[in-house]
Design an enzyme around this catalytic site. Structure first.
Site, short mmCIF file in Angstrom:
data_model
loop_
_atom_site.label_atom_id
_atom_site.label_comp_id
_atom_site.label_asym_id
_atom_site.label_seq_id
_atom_site.Cartn_x
_atom_site.Cartn_y
_atom_site.Cartn_z
N HIS A 149 38.92 -1.94 8.59
CA HIS A 149 38.22 -2.01 7.30
C HIS A 149 37.64 -0.65 6.92
O HIS A 149 37.64 0.30 7.71
CB HIS A 149 37.11 -3.08 7.35
CG HIS A 149 36.04 -2.83 8.38
ND1 HIS A 149 35.17 -1.78 8.33
CD2 HIS A 149 35.71 -3.54 9.50
CE1 HIS A 149 34.33 -1.84 9.35
NE2 HIS A 149 34.65 -2.90 10.08
N CYS A 157 35.51 -3.48 15.57
CA CYS A 157 36.57 -3.24 14.59
C CYS A 157 37.01 -1.78 14.59
O CYS A 157 36.40 -0.92 15.23
CB CYS A 157 36.09 -3.64 13.20
SG CYS A 157 35.71 -5.39 13.03
#
Length: 506
Positions: A149, A157
Site C-alpha cells: 500500500h 505490510c
C-alpha cells in the site's frame, strides 16, 4: 436488543483491522486515484523494451534490499525487468510471518487477483498479498490483511510512497485489462544469491529460505513464472506436474545447472572463511534512498556517489512525499549483522589489537617496570592486563558463546547493549573470563596518600643535599621515621578487601 449485534459486529471489524496494516474500504470513497494513468516515462520505458501496457506482469519483493521489481512478459513468452521501486517501509525481521500481530511481512509465493485490488484503501491505494496461502495454512501460520500500500507506515505490510503505489496499481490494472487473471507476487528475505546464502546459512530460517530459492532459481533460469504446488509443508516448483501437487516435479536442465553452480559457489565461499551471520533490526527497515539528505544544488545531486548504479534517485522520492512514517525511531540504528554459530546462536570474539607477548617477554617487561616504577615488587600493567600463553604458541582470540534471546535474554541484551544505547548488567561467567586483570588494577591514590608521598620526596631530597655537604664517611641512610613513611605507598592492598571490591563490581 438490536444494538448488541451491531456493537459486536463493529468490534469484530475493528479487531480485524488492527490485526495488520489497518487497511479498510472507508479511506478513499469516491476517489478516482485508482484511475491514475501509467506515467508517460514508464510507457516510454516499456516501448524501448518491447513491452505493452497490457502485457502480463509479475512482482518480486526483497526485504533486506528494500526493493520491489515489476517484470513484464513480452512477445517472446519470457519475463523481463521493467522497473525497480524502492520500498519505503517494511516491519519486523527477516523471516516469514507466522502469527497475527508479529509485525512480520510475509515471505513466499502469492497470487494477486482483481478482487484483491483496493481502490478505496485507507493508505491511498493497495492490494492484498493473499496471506495466508495454502503453504502458510499448512504450517499453522495466522494473520490477514497483509497489503502492499501507499504511505510509509507498516505493521506487517510493504509500504510504498503514494506516487509509487499509484504507478504499481496502474500497471497491475492495465495487465488485468489485457486479460491476465492473476499475477504472481514473490516475496523474499533478500536476493537469492550464493553470497547471501553463504552468509545466512546458519540462520534459523535457512531451511525455509532454501525452499524459496528453488522457486527463485526456476524464474531466474527460465524467465518464466513457476507453477507452485504444496507437498506436505513444503513448496514445490515446476511446470504442470508441480501445479498438480507432485512432490517430485521435473526439474528443467537450465534450472538444475543454476542450482549446481550456486551450490559450488556457496561451498567455495564457506571454504574461504565467509562468516555465518544474522541480520537484526529494531523493527524492519526502508530503502536507503529515503534517508539521503537533500542536495544543496543540482550538480551535487548528479554526483551523489551513494546512488551510483541504482535504478532510482533520491530526488524522485523526496521526504515530503512519504506521508506518515511508522516507528521512525527504530530506523535510526539500522540493521546489525552478527556472527552466529552452527546452531544460529549469536557469538562475539574478544581480541586485542597488539600482539600478545610470550611469557618470557612479559616477565622481562615486568622486571623493567619494577626497576623503573615507584611501586617495586608489583607486576606491571602489561603483565596484569594481557594474558600470556605458553612460550612458542601463537596467540588466538578468545571466542565467547552468547546464548540467544530465548535461551538467555540477559546475555542477548548484553551483547546488543552498546548498539541499542543501553547498559547491560555484567555477567561474571563472561566478563571475568574476558578481562580478569581490570579488577586487579591498583586503586587510584587518595589525596592524603599523595601528600604523604610528596613529603617523603621532599625529605629525601633535603637529606641528599645535606649528605653532599657532610664529610666523607658520614651516614646517608634515612631515619626510621622516613623509612616507615616511604614504605606506605608501596604496601600491597589487602587481598580480602580487593576480593570484596571485585565481587561488588560484578
Amino acid at each position: 436488543m438490536a444494538v448488541r449485534p451491531l456493537a459486536a459486529a463493529s468490534l469484530v471489524a475493528l479487531a480485524s483491522l488492527l490485526g495488520a496494516c489497518q487497511d479498510g474500504t472507508f479511506g478513499g470513497g469516491g476517489s478516482t486515484r485508482h484511475l491514475t494513468p501509467i506515467p508517460q516515462k514508464t510507457l516510454a520505458l516499456m516501448q524501448t523494451k518491447g513491452m505493452s501496457q497490457t502485457d502480463p506482469i509479475l512482482i518480486r519483493a526483497y526485504k533486506k534490499e528494500a526493493e520491489m521489481e515489476v517484470w513484464k512478459r513480452g512477445s517472446s513468452g519470457q519475463y523481463a525487468l521493467l522497473k525497480t521501486f524502492p520500498i519505503c517501509r517494511w516491519s519486523g525481521q527477516l523471516g516469514p510471518k507466522t502469527k497475527q500481530g508479529d509485525r512480520q511481512a510475509p515471505e513466499g509465493f502469492y497470487t494477486i487477483t482483481p478482487g484483491q485490488m483496493n481502490p478505496n484503501s485507507a493508505y491511498y491505494l493497495s492490494f492484498d498479498t493473499g496471506y495466508p496461502n495454502a503453504f502458510d495454512r499448512a504450517n499453522g501460520r495466522s494473520g490477514n490483511y497483509i497489503m502492499v500500500h501507499g504511505t510509509c507506515s507498516s505493521a506487517g505490510c510493504f509500504a510504498m510512497t503514494d506516487e509509487s503505489m499509484a504507478e504499481l496499481y496502474a500497471i497491475a490494472r492495465e495487465a488485468f485489462a489485457g486479460g491476465q487473471r492473476g499475477f504472481q507476487f514473490q516475496s523474499y528475505p533478500f536476493r537469492m544469491t550464493a553470497q547471501n546464502f553463504a552468509k545466512f546459512r546458519n540462520d534459523p530460517n535457512a531451511p525455509f529460505w532454501r525452499n524459496l530459492k528453488e522457486g527463485s532459481d526456476y524464474f531466474e533460469a527460465l524467465k518464466d513464472e513457476p507453477r507452485v504446488g504444496l507437498c506436505g509443508t513444503r513448496y514445490v516448483f515446476g511446470g504442470a506436474d508441480a501445479a498438480a501437487g507432485s512432490c517430485n516435479p521435473k526439474v528443467d536442465t537450465l534450472v538444475a545447472e543454476k542450482r549446481e553452480r550456486d551450490n559450488r559457489e556457496i561451498a567455495e565461499l564457506v571454504g574461504k572463511g565467509t562468516a555465518a551471520t544474522r541480520v537484526v533490526y529494531d523493527d524492519g527497515d526502508q530503502n536507503p534512498v529515503f534517508r539521503q539528505q537533500p542536495q544543496p544544488n543540482a550538480f551535487a545531486s548528479l554526483t551523489n556517489a551513494s546512488e551510483e548504479g541504482l535504478p532510482y534517485a533520491s530526488k524522485d522520492y523526496a521526504r515530503h512525499n512519504l506521508g506518515e512514517v511508522s516507528r521512525p525511531e527504530t530506523l535510526a540504528a539500522g540493521p546489525r549483522e552478527i556472527e552466529v554459530d552452527a546452531k544460529g546462536r549469536p557469538m562475539m570474539t574478544a581480541s586485542v589489537d597488539a600482539p600478545i607477548p610470550t611469557k618470557a617477554a612479559a616477565a622481562s617487561l615486568a622486571r623493567k617496570d619494577d626497576r623503573k616504577g615507584p611501586h617495586k615488587g608489583e607486576p606491571s600493567l602489561v603483565a596484569q592486563a594481557v594474558p600470556t600463553p605458553e612460550a612458542g604458541k601463537a596467540a588466538t582470540p578468545a571466542r565467547i558463546r552468547v546464548a540467544d534471546a530465548e535461551g538467555d535474554p540477559a546475555a542477548y541484551q548484553k551483547m546488543f547493549s552498546n548498539l541499542l544505547g543501553k547498559r547491560a548488567p555484567a555477567t561474571p561467567a563472561t566478563d571475568a573470563a574476558t578481562v580478569p586483570a581490570i579488577a586487579a588494577l591498583p586503586e587510584p591514590a587518595k589525596p592524603a596518600q599523595i601528600a604523604r608521598t610528596a613529603n617523603v620526596a621532599r625529605t629525601a631530597h633535603l637529606t641528599t643535599l645535606q649528605a653532599r655537604k657532610e664529610p666523607a664517611g658520614a651516614s646517608t641512610k634515612p631515619g626510621k621515621a622516613e623509612a616507615r613513611a616511604d614504605a606506605k605507598p608501596d604496601a600491597k592492598p589487602d587481598a580480602k578487601a580487593s576480593e570484596k571490591a571485585t565481587s561488588a563490581r560484578h
